[in-house]
Write an enzyme that holds these catalytic residues in place. Structure first.
Site, short mmCIF file in Angstrom:
data_model
loop_
_atom_site.label_atom_id
_atom_site.label_comp_id
_atom_site.label_asym_id
_atom_site.label_seq_id
_atom_site.Cartn_x
_atom_site.Cartn_y
_atom_site.Cartn_z
CG ASP A 196 -23.31 55.86 28.04
OD1 ASP A 196 -22.92 55.53 29.17
OD2 ASP A 196 -22.89 56.85 27.42
CG ASP A 198 -21.87 55.98 33.11
OD1 ASP A 198 -21.89 56.01 31.86
OD2 ASP A 198 -21.04 55.31 33.75
CG ASP A 200 -19.17 56.49 30.71
OD1 ASP A 200 -19.86 55.92 29.82
OD2 ASP A 200 -18.69 55.88 31.67
CG ASP A 217 -18.74 52.36 31.72
OD1 ASP A 217 -18.01 52.26 32.73
OD2 ASP A 217 -19.47 53.34 31.51
CG ASP A 239 -10.26 49.17 36.93
OD1 ASP A 239 -9.49 50.10 36.61
OD2 ASP A 239 -10.49 48.19 36.19
CG ASN A 241 -7.57 53.00 34.42
OD1 ASN A 241 -7.87 51.90 34.90
ND2 ASN A 241 -6.35 53.50 34.48
CB ILE A 245 -4.34 47.47 36.90
CG1 ILE A 245 -3.96 46.52 35.75
CG2 ILE A 245 -3.18 47.62 37.87
CD1 ILE A 245 -2.89 47.05 34.82
CD GLU A 257 -3.65 52.23 36.76
OE1 GLU A 257 -3.08 52.46 35.68
OE2 GLU A 257 -4.64 51.49 36.87
CB SER A 275 -18.07 50.13 5.58
OG SER A 275 -17.54 50.41 4.29
#
Length: 587
Positions: A196, A198, A200, A217, A239, A241, A245, A257, A275
């Site tokens: 990860d 960045d 986020d 991501d 984009d 999110n 779109i 959007e 689990s």
């Protein structure tokens, strides 16, 4: 929490050793509901010994059966097993290293027709401390276990390897595995994506808590770009999110959007679970001799780096076609189908051994911003671990109703501080696990298929003896104990039901539902199936892929009929979204 995580990690090396050799591990990284509970007094010598013993017995059984099935020597069977393992992660090479160290002793002992229990005690991977029972999976030899082990000890008494067994078990010290072990240690501790860049909490890498667990991501260089957020400037230029779109309609100049998603009541789905929710699964062909092949072990690297979980096929957040039997159906896929603006907005925040207590720590890995993100549907589903543990005095260590109330209320208060207004929380009751014994105890375990010699009842007893059972209360021949466990489970479910009835929160409404086992059974019977097929065959404990898929459909139908506002309205622009953006960048 620090001490619990330290205990979980220390048990990982012997378990990993077992995994590399293809056994049925039932530990924190796999299924055991003991994660988050003190474990120092478990098996003779500690729970590590129990898992190592289990791994040894299963591996030796497989080698013996491979020799029998292929009419070959034990040495050839060991080579065959190693050749089945993939070269990725150095799994095949490590198998050959194990064979180099232990092969000669195994071959000697199997030549004398020693069974797996005797072999593993004689090579010191199974231990019996003073005051502890002599745990065994198979019926004792005619001469008795103690005498058989003494005989086996004489056969291998000159072995130099056996004098230094413990040193070998720290398999994570091997150079090829140091980095992999560090990565798995990180995700076990943090339950966040290892890759990860960045920060986020979302990833473009599939395993190690990556996008198999939460939406992919689409920009690892910007922390403000991630699944589930409200679009930045209607995603005119990018984009933001990750729902695929973005851009502007050249016909009218309106951002896609805004045109397709502004009034769509977009929302994500988040699972806080155990689990079962993470979808723990050990492929039965890993220990069924007649089904073993190169292909059957091809998914071992993915399984290892996903903690033996398959969230991408699960009933809440699954999104890929199942490769482990059955089919994939999930609440996420149905929510996405209802509104394509919800694409990639899911999080599976579950852990093996998840209970109301340790979910208090796990929930901190939630990624939701009240200011910038869409509302979410949170499924709270710890369906067994509050009554399941491997302790001999299992009832004493079950969660009490008062503890359950306190734990769940703390979780809900935290969610209220994190979830955007307009979210929803659904509390799921505990399952009635008597179903396990009733359906499986007399059936043959995958390891017993070839010779018709190991039933689930025997496997349950072996796990209980080793004190590593995922659930002493339900995986037991003691009917009284099974009933007591179900009574406590019902009490805890009633706590959840009362919370849903009486408590109010500012940022979400709250609902309760029973775990729909009865309806799942009925649906499966209508399709021509049998009840035992609803349980994972290798561990005899978890819901199978079929159960997950049927459960998703039943829960969706309940929500649609009783709480339709939770799911949001159907997006009338779905067809246009599909025509323009196709698969929206995929998953």
């Amino acid at each position: 929490m620090r001490s619990r995580m330290r205990g979980s990690w220390q048990a990982f090396p012997p378990l990993f050793f077992s995994l590399l050799l293809l056994m049925l591990p039932l530990k924190d990284i796999s299924t055991s509901p003991l994660s988050g509970r003190a474990q120092s007094t478990l098996v003779s010598g500690g729970s590590d010994n129990g898992h190592t013993c289990l791994g040894c017995v299963l591996v030796v059984s497989v080698i013996e059966q491979l020799a029998m099935f292929h009419n070959c020597t034990a040495k050839e069977a060991i080579e065959r097993l190693c050749n089945y393992l993939p070269e990725i992660l150095n799994l095949q090479g490590i198998c050959y290293l194990v064979a180099e160290l232990y092969g000669a002793e195994l071959i000697k002992l199997l030549k004398y027709k020693m069974n797996a229990d005797v072999v593993c005690h004689s090579i010191k991977l199974c231990k019996q401390n003073a005051g502890q029972p002599f745990c065994h999976l198979y019926p004792p030899p005619k001469m008795g276990l103690n005498k058989a082990v003494r005989k086996a000890n004489r056969i291998v008494r000159n072995s130099k390897v056996l004098k230094n067994t413990d040193g070998f078990l720290n398999i994570c010290a091997l150079p090829p595995l140091v980095k992999l072990c560090e990565k798995i240690k990180y995700v076990i501790k943090n339950k966040l994506p290892y890759e990860d860049f960045d920060g986020d909490k979302f990833s473009a890498f599939p395993t190690l808590r990556g996008y198999h667990w939460r939406g992919r991501d689409c920009n690892e260089g910007k922390a403000i770009v991630y699944p589930g957020r409200r679009p930045d400037n209607w995603d005119v230029e990018r984009d933001s999110n990750c729902n695929g779109i973005w851009g502007v309609d050249p016909k009218d100049g309106i951002p896609y959007e805004k045109k397709f998603c502004k009034d769509a009541e977009s929302k994500g789905i988040i699972l806080l679970g155990d689990s079962a929710g993470a979808h723990f699964h050990i492929p039965p062909e890993w220990m069924t001799t007649a089904q073993m092949s190169l292909k059957s072990f091809s998914n071992l690297p993915v399984a290892l780096t996903n903690e033996l979980d398959w969230p991408h096929f699960s009933g809440t957040t699954g999104f890929l076609n199942s490769t482990i039997g059955g089919w994939t159906d999930s609440l996420y896929l149905r929510l996405r189908r209802r509104n394509r603006c919800n694409h990639r907005d899911f999080q599976n925040i579950s852990k093996n051994g998840g209970s109301s207590k340790n979910l208090l720590e796990l929930m901190k890995s939630l990624a939701r911003n009240q200011l910038f993100d869409n509302p979410a549907i949170v499924i709270y589903a710890s369906i067994g671990n509050d009554v399941c543990n491997g302790r001999p005095d299992t009832v004493t260590h079950m969660t009490t109703p008062n503890q359950m109330h306190s734990n769940v209320m703390q979780t809900l208060q935290y969610l209220n501080s994190q979830l955007p207004k307009g979210s929803h929380v659904i509390l799921t009751g505990l399952v009635d696990g008597r179903f396990l014994w009733d359906q499986l105890h007399s059936r043959y375990h995958p390891l017993g298929q070839l010779n018709k010699d190991i039933t689930y009842g025997q496997m349950y007893s072996f796990l209980n003896c080793l004190q590593i059972s995922p659930c002493n209360g339900w995986m037991s021949s003691n009917e009284t104990l099974r009933n007591l466990t179900s009574e406590r489970a019902l009490q805890l479910s009633n706590v959840l039901k009362e919370i849903a009835r009486s408590e109010k929160f500012a940022n979400f409404d709250i609902f309760y539902m029973d775990f729909p086992l009865g309806k799942i059974v009925d649906e499966w019977h209508k399709l021509g199936g049998e009840s035992w097929q609803l349980i994972e065959p290798a561990d005899g404990f978890h819901p199978s892929q079929i159960t997950s898929a049927l459960g998703a459909r039943i829960i969706w139908q309940k929500a649609l009929s009783e709480w339709p506002h939770v799911l949001g309205k159907e997006n009338p622009f779905n067809k246009q979204i599909e025509d323009i953006f196709k698969d929206q960048g995929g998953h």
